[in-house]
Design a protein around this motif. Sequence first.
Motif: not given
Length: 377
Positions: A154-159, A62-67, A85-93
């Motif tokens: 999702l990244a904002r909510a986690c990190f 997220r930092s490198v490719f989305f700034g 991580l579970a949500a990332r699996v579903g969203a990525g697929l």
Amino acid sequence: MRGGEGEASAGRRFVGVLLGCLSSLLLLVSGAVLGPFLLWPRARPVLMGGARWLASLERGRRSVFFGDRFPAPYEVPERRLLRYLAARVGAGLVTGIVLGLLVFGEVLAVLLVRGLVRGSLGWAELLGQLLLGGVLLFLDVQGLYALTALDARLARACFGPSEQELLRRRIDELALSRAAVVQAVDTERRRIERDLHDGVQQRLVALAMLLGRARRGRERDPEQADALLRQAHREAQDVLAELRDVAWRVYPAALDSLGLEEALGGVAQRCGIPLRVRFEAGDAPLPPAVETAAYFVVSEAVTNAAKHSAASAVSVHVARVGPLLSVRVEDDGRGGADPAGSGLTGLRSRVAALDGTLYVDSPLGGPTTLVAELPCA
């Protein structure tokens, strides 16, 4: 977290989306193989370490490719990390499926063009295919946009801190700043009372004594009475000057009538050491609260430099940088200012009440630099 997708190019973001699809496969395989072992207490610390490593890869993506910029360092709770991580699996697929449909649509478009060139495709069938393809393309692009936004949320909510945590922190900050402002006001009142009692009041007592001596000796020794009256006149002028200084320390009337620049010029005139003021705040009006805070920052810093740091010169630079008013005060004194002292603590409270920040750099031997940043919005 501060989103920086507007700063990253479209090509870089597309690569980040593709890598997100691949990382979701990695997360899926890792979760399917190692997930059941999380129930084993001895293996849980090791597996959570691996989960944090995978999450750090996602944070880096997220930092490198989305700034994106995340608060550092921020400890993510285990449950929130696993949910991410579970949500990332579903969203990525799902993102991978949408991209696959987009590629499939491009292949069909190529076949459609070939059929049109060969003449094996009628106009009615062509219009139907174009209408259906346009609708599917619109839905596909909208789905891809929504999934990209979901990845960012999702990244904002986690990190980063959650909305509740941010609200709780804000409430704590407001409570602390309110208490600090009340304490600063109380300290200021005590200083004003001390200035009036030890300065103006003592001079008025001396003035009254001079006038009494002149009145009693007017008939016996007129010359001495005249001398006492001249001395009383000088004392009255000194009292007025000191009373004017006390009034300026309470609130400078020049701020309302002439503005911050002229008020700072008054500070330079009353300063006992050379003071150079550079004012570059532009012509746009400043909020009254910001002007007041900036004035007292300069006044207090200059007073401390003249009284405690043995400085021979002070420079003040006031500039407007975007939405902030930057006030920089630097002296060539011996340094060693205590950031926890009462004077600087009062200034920090005054600045914090406006959601501003105060930085103090005062190494032993000097110089001392004080920078206040005040939001103008």
